[in-house]
Enzyme design. Structure first.
Site, PDB file in Angstrom:
ATOM      1  N   SER A   8       0.835  -1.205   0.000  1.00  0.00           N
ATOM      2  CA  SER A   8       0.000   0.000   0.000  1.00  0.00           C
ATOM      3  C   SER A   8       0.866   1.250   0.000  1.00  0.00           C
ATOM      4  O   SER A   8       1.630   1.492   0.947  1.00  0.00           O
ATOM      5  CB  SER A   8      -0.903   0.009   1.240  1.00  0.00           C
ATOM      6  OG  SER A   8      -1.452   1.310   1.391  1.00  0.00           O
ATOM      7  N   HIS A  33      -1.407  -1.481  -4.080  1.00  0.00           N
ATOM      8  CA  HIS A  33      -2.638  -1.106  -3.381  1.00  0.00           C
ATOM      9  C   HIS A  33      -2.705   0.409  -3.263  1.00  0.00           C
ATOM     10  O   HIS A  33      -1.829   1.048  -2.678  1.00  0.00           O
ATOM     11  CB  HIS A  33      -2.653  -1.760  -1.999  1.00  0.00           C
ATOM     12  CG  HIS A  33      -3.944  -1.617  -1.266  1.00  0.00           C
ATOM     13  ND1 HIS A  33      -5.047  -2.410  -1.523  1.00  0.00           N
ATOM     14  CD2 HIS A  33      -4.315  -0.766  -0.276  1.00  0.00           C
ATOM     15  CE1 HIS A  33      -6.033  -2.062  -0.715  1.00  0.00           C
ATOM     16  NE2 HIS A  33      -5.625  -1.059   0.052  1.00  0.00           N
ATOM     17  N   ASP A  35      -4.884   3.511  -1.956  1.00  0.00           N
ATOM     18  CA  ASP A  35      -5.951   3.873  -1.023  1.00  0.00           C
ATOM     19  C   ASP A  35      -6.519   5.236  -1.376  1.00  0.00           C
ATOM     20  O   ASP A  35      -5.826   6.246  -1.299  1.00  0.00           O
ATOM     21  CB  ASP A  35      -5.395   3.893   0.407  1.00  0.00           C
ATOM     22  CG  ASP A  35      -5.163   2.490   0.944  1.00  0.00           C
ATOM     23  OD1 ASP A  35      -6.114   1.692   0.930  1.00  0.00           O
ATOM     24  OD2 ASP A  35      -4.024   2.194   1.355  1.00  0.00           O
ATOM     25  N   MET A  37      -9.269   7.997  -0.368  1.00  0.00           N
ATOM     26  CA  MET A  37     -10.098   8.409   0.775  1.00  0.00           C
ATOM     27  C   MET A  37     -10.699   9.779   0.510  1.00  0.00           C
ATOM     28  O   MET A  37     -10.029  10.653  -0.041  1.00  0.00           O
ATOM     29  CB  MET A  37      -9.249   8.463   2.040  1.00  0.00           C
ATOM     30  CG  MET A  37      -8.523   7.163   2.354  1.00  0.00           C
ATOM     31  SD  MET A  37      -7.699   7.266   3.941  1.00  0.00           S
ATOM     32  CE  MET A  37      -6.754   5.733   3.918  1.00  0.00           C
ATOM     33  N   HIS A  66      -8.537   0.766  -3.792  1.00  0.00           N
ATOM     34  CA  HIS A  66      -9.431   0.595  -2.648  1.00  0.00           C
ATOM     35  C   HIS A  66     -10.129   1.928  -2.404  1.00  0.00           C
ATOM     36  O   HIS A  66      -9.539   2.863  -1.880  1.00  0.00           O
ATOM     37  CB  HIS A  66      -8.573   0.157  -1.445  1.00  0.00           C
ATOM     38  CG  HIS A  66      -9.324   0.028  -0.159  1.00  0.00           C
ATOM     39  ND1 HIS A  66      -8.679  -0.047   1.062  1.00  0.00           N
ATOM     40  CD2 HIS A  66     -10.652  -0.052   0.114  1.00  0.00           C
ATOM     41  CE1 HIS A  66      -9.585  -0.167   2.020  1.00  0.00           C
ATOM     42  NE2 HIS A  66     -10.788  -0.163   1.479  1.00  0.00           N
ATOM     43  N   MET A  68     -12.299   4.197  -0.494  1.00  0.00           N
ATOM     44  CA  MET A  68     -12.964   4.468   0.792  1.00  0.00           C
ATOM     45  C   MET A  68     -13.704   5.784   0.619  1.00  0.00           C
ATOM     46  O   MET A  68     -13.341   6.820   1.194  1.00  0.00           O
ATOM     47  CB  MET A  68     -11.899   4.543   1.899  1.00  0.00           C
ATOM     48  CG  MET A  68     -11.362   3.165   2.268  1.00  0.00           C
ATOM     49  SD  MET A  68      -9.763   3.256   3.104  1.00  0.00           S
ATOM     50  CE  MET A  68      -8.683   3.295   1.683  1.00  0.00           C
ATOM     51  N   MET A 137     -11.381  -5.789   5.988  1.00  0.00           N
ATOM     52  CA  MET A 137     -10.559  -4.783   6.670  1.00  0.00           C
ATOM     53  C   MET A 137     -10.154  -5.339   8.031  1.00  0.00           C
ATOM     54  O   MET A 137     -11.011  -5.747   8.823  1.00  0.00           O
ATOM     55  CB  MET A 137     -11.343  -3.476   6.864  1.00  0.00           C
ATOM     56  CG  MET A 137     -11.572  -2.654   5.603  1.00  0.00           C
ATOM     57  SD  MET A 137     -10.079  -2.197   4.688  1.00  0.00           S
ATOM     58  CE  MET A 137      -9.120  -1.311   5.920  1.00  0.00           C
ATOM     59  N   GLY A 142      -8.945   4.285   7.128  1.00  0.00           N
ATOM     60  CA  GLY A 142      -8.690   5.719   7.239  1.00  0.00           C
ATOM     61  C   GLY A 142      -7.220   6.059   7.420  1.00  0.00           C
ATOM     62  O   GLY A 142      -6.778   7.091   6.949  1.00  0.00           O
ATOM     63  N   PHE A 143      -6.503   5.175   8.067  1.00  0.00           N
ATOM     64  CA  PHE A 143      -5.102   5.483   8.356  1.00  0.00           C
ATOM     65  C   PHE A 143      -4.240   4.231   8.263  1.00  0.00           C
ATOM     66  O   PHE A 143      -4.711   3.137   8.573  1.00  0.00           O
ATOM     67  CB  PHE A 143      -4.972   6.074   9.769  1.00  0.00           C
ATOM     68  CG  PHE A 143      -5.784   7.318   9.954  1.00  0.00           C
ATOM     69  CD1 PHE A 143      -5.304   8.550   9.524  1.00  0.00           C
ATOM     70  CD2 PHE A 143      -7.048   7.245  10.522  1.00  0.00           C
ATOM     71  CE1 PHE A 143      -6.080   9.691   9.667  1.00  0.00           C
ATOM     72  CE2 PHE A 143      -7.828   8.391  10.665  1.00  0.00           C
ATOM     73  CZ  PHE A 143      -7.340   9.617  10.227  1.00  0.00           C
ATOM     74  N   GLY A 145      -0.683   2.195   9.512  1.00  0.00           N
ATOM     75  CA  GLY A 145       0.063   2.059  10.763  1.00  0.00           C
ATOM     76  C   GLY A 145      -0.753   1.671  11.977  1.00  0.00           C
ATOM     77  O   GLY A 145      -0.293   1.838  13.103  1.00  0.00           O
ATOM     78  N   ASP A 172      -6.381  -6.192   4.848  1.00  0.00           N
ATOM     79  CA  ASP A 172      -5.806  -4.849   4.760  1.00  0.00           C
ATOM     80  C   ASP A 172      -5.808  -4.185   6.131  1.00  0.00           C
ATOM     81  O   ASP A 172      -6.870  -3.937   6.700  1.00  0.00           O
ATOM     82  CB  ASP A 172      -6.658  -4.033   3.771  1.00  0.00           C
ATOM     83  CG  ASP A 172      -6.100  -2.642   3.530  1.00  0.00           C
ATOM     84  OD1 ASP A 172      -4.986  -2.341   3.990  1.00  0.00           O
ATOM     85  OD2 ASP A 172      -6.808  -1.858   2.864  1.00  0.00           O
ATOM     86  N   GLY A 173      -4.604  -3.932   6.627  1.00  0.00           N
ATOM     87  CA  GLY A 173      -4.472  -3.200   7.879  1.00  0.00           C
ATOM     88  C   GLY A 173      -3.713  -3.978   8.935  1.00  0.00           C
ATOM     89  O   GLY A 173      -4.148  -5.045   9.361  1.00  0.00           O
ATOM     90  N   GLY A 174      -2.556  -3.466   9.301  1.00  0.00           N
ATOM     91  CA  GLY A 174      -1.795  -4.077  10.390  1.00  0.00           C
ATOM     92  C   GLY A 174      -1.165  -5.413  10.060  1.00  0.00           C
ATOM     93  O   GLY A 174      -0.807  -6.165  10.973  1.00  0.00           O
ATOM     94  N   SER A 195       2.760  -0.053   6.065  1.00  0.00           N
ATOM     95  CA  SER A 195       3.910   0.257   6.930  1.00  0.00           C
ATOM     96  C   SER A 195       4.955  -0.843   6.906  1.00  0.00           C
ATOM     97  O   SER A 195       6.155  -0.553   6.932  1.00  0.00           O
ATOM     98  CB  SER A 195       3.449   0.449   8.375  1.00  0.00           C
ATOM     99  OG  SER A 195       2.357   1.316   8.414  1.00  0.00           O
TER     100      SER A 195
HETATM  101  C1  DX5 Z   1      -6.248   1.802   5.737  1.00  0.00           C
HETATM  102  C2  DX5 Z   1      -5.844   1.434   4.340  1.00  0.00           C
HETATM  103  C3  DX5 Z   1      -4.732   0.474   4.265  1.00  0.00           C
HETATM  104  C4  DX5 Z   1      -3.435   0.948   4.855  1.00  0.00           C
HETATM  105  C5  DX5 Z   1      -2.773  -0.221   5.507  1.00  0.00           C
HETATM  106  O1  DX5 Z   1      -7.439   2.486   5.715  1.00  0.00           O
HETATM  107  O2  DX5 Z   1      -6.929   0.860   3.643  1.00  0.00           O
HETATM  108  O3  DX5 Z   1      -4.521   0.020   2.945  1.00  0.00           O
HETATM  109  O4  DX5 Z   1      -2.551   1.492   3.926  1.00  0.00           O
HETATM  110  O5  DX5 Z   1      -1.618   0.222   6.115  1.00  0.00           O
HETATM  111  P1  DX5 Z   1      -0.830  -0.666   7.153  1.00  0.00           P
HETATM  112  O6  DX5 Z   1      -0.337  -1.888   6.435  1.00  0.00           O
HETATM  113  O7  DX5 Z   1       0.246   0.230   7.605  1.00  0.00           O
HETATM  114  O8  DX5 Z   1      -1.798  -1.019   8.271  1.00  0.00           O
HETATM  115 ZN    ZN Z   2      -6.514  -0.152   1.707  1.00  0.00          ZN
END
Ligand code: DX5
Ligand code: ZN
Length: 214
Positions: A8, A33, A35, A37, A66, A68, A137, A142-143, A145, A172-174, A195
């Site tokens: 991402s 990926h 994102d 928003m 993606h 959002m 998800m 939204g963010f 990290g 997706d996420g963490g 991240s």
């Molecule tokens: C969050 C995004 C993710 C984000 C994941 O809303 O959809 O794609 O970039 O980032 P990490 O891998 O750092 O959690």
């Molecule tokens: Zn995403």
């Protein structure tokens, strides 16, 4: 099912996007990926079609977009024209989800449906014929990290049981090298990492480490 890595770019330096894309492409990433928003469906604002079409000129990666954004129907054509290969919309943001997914496919693209952590997978029941990918998800969108939400492992397992082997399941996420195996064992086969790739000391090495574990 083959397992794909989709770094991402949210976690990358937006001032050096083209370089970041080239780096993960050369290191062996499968998808990119992206994102998107809107500051409404999610609190943050990122990028849109003009940036994607610039990146398209120099990258052959599968562009995994993606969205959002609320009411994504308004923008599907623009993302398709900009060079998206996969367009994923949120079930919570697309009131006419079946129509949206089938419209994305009618443009020759792959259609994905994303679910926030609290959204039940039962909303997939009647759109499985129209979806190529389900995005679970694993953080609230939204963010970058954020920390992986542990209950999402079971959700991925339940989603895999529901959708069978023909539909991709993206997470997706963490996601990190530390929880990758848990999540692929549960049935995910498209792995987003922001991240864990771009904030690593050596992003190319991070891509190779992910790929080595897949
Ligand atoms: C969050 C995004 C993710 C984000 C994941 O809303 O959809 O794609 O970039 O980032 P990490 O891998 O750092 O959690
Ligand atoms: Zn995403």
């Amino acid at each position: 099912m083959s397992i794909k890595l989709s770094p991402s770019i949210l976690a990358s330096d937006y001032g050096a996007l083209r370089e970041s894309v080239r780096l993960v492409e050369e290191a062996g990433a499968d998808y990119l990926h992206i994102d998107v928003m809107d500051g409404s469906f999610v609190p943050n604002i990122t990028i849109g079609p003009p940036v994607i079409s610039c990146l398209r000129k120099t990258s052959k990666l599968v562009f995994d977009c993606h969205l959002m954004i609320n009411d994504p129907d308004r923008h599907i054509d623009a993302f398709a024209k900009a060079g998206a290969d996969i367009i994923t919309v949120h079930a919570e943001a697309a009131p006419h989800l079946q129509r949206t997914l089938s419209y994305i496919r009618s443009l020759g693209l792959k259609a994905g449906v994303a679910l926030n952590p609290a959204t039940d997978i039962s909303c997939l029941n009647y759109v499985l014929d129209d979806a190529d990918m389900v995005l679970i998800m694993t953080v609230n969108p939204g963010f970058g990290g954020q920390k992986f939400i542990p209950a999402m492992t079971k959700k991925v397992r339940d989603a895999r049981a529901l959708v069978g082997d023909e539909i991709d399941i993206q997470v997706d996420g963490g996601i990190t090298l530390g929880n990758l195996k848990e999540i692929t064992d549960a049935g995910a086969n498209v792995i987003v990492a922001g991240s864990a790739v771009f904030r690593a000391e050596n992003p190319a090495e991070a891509v190779r480490s992910f790929k080595g574990m897949m």
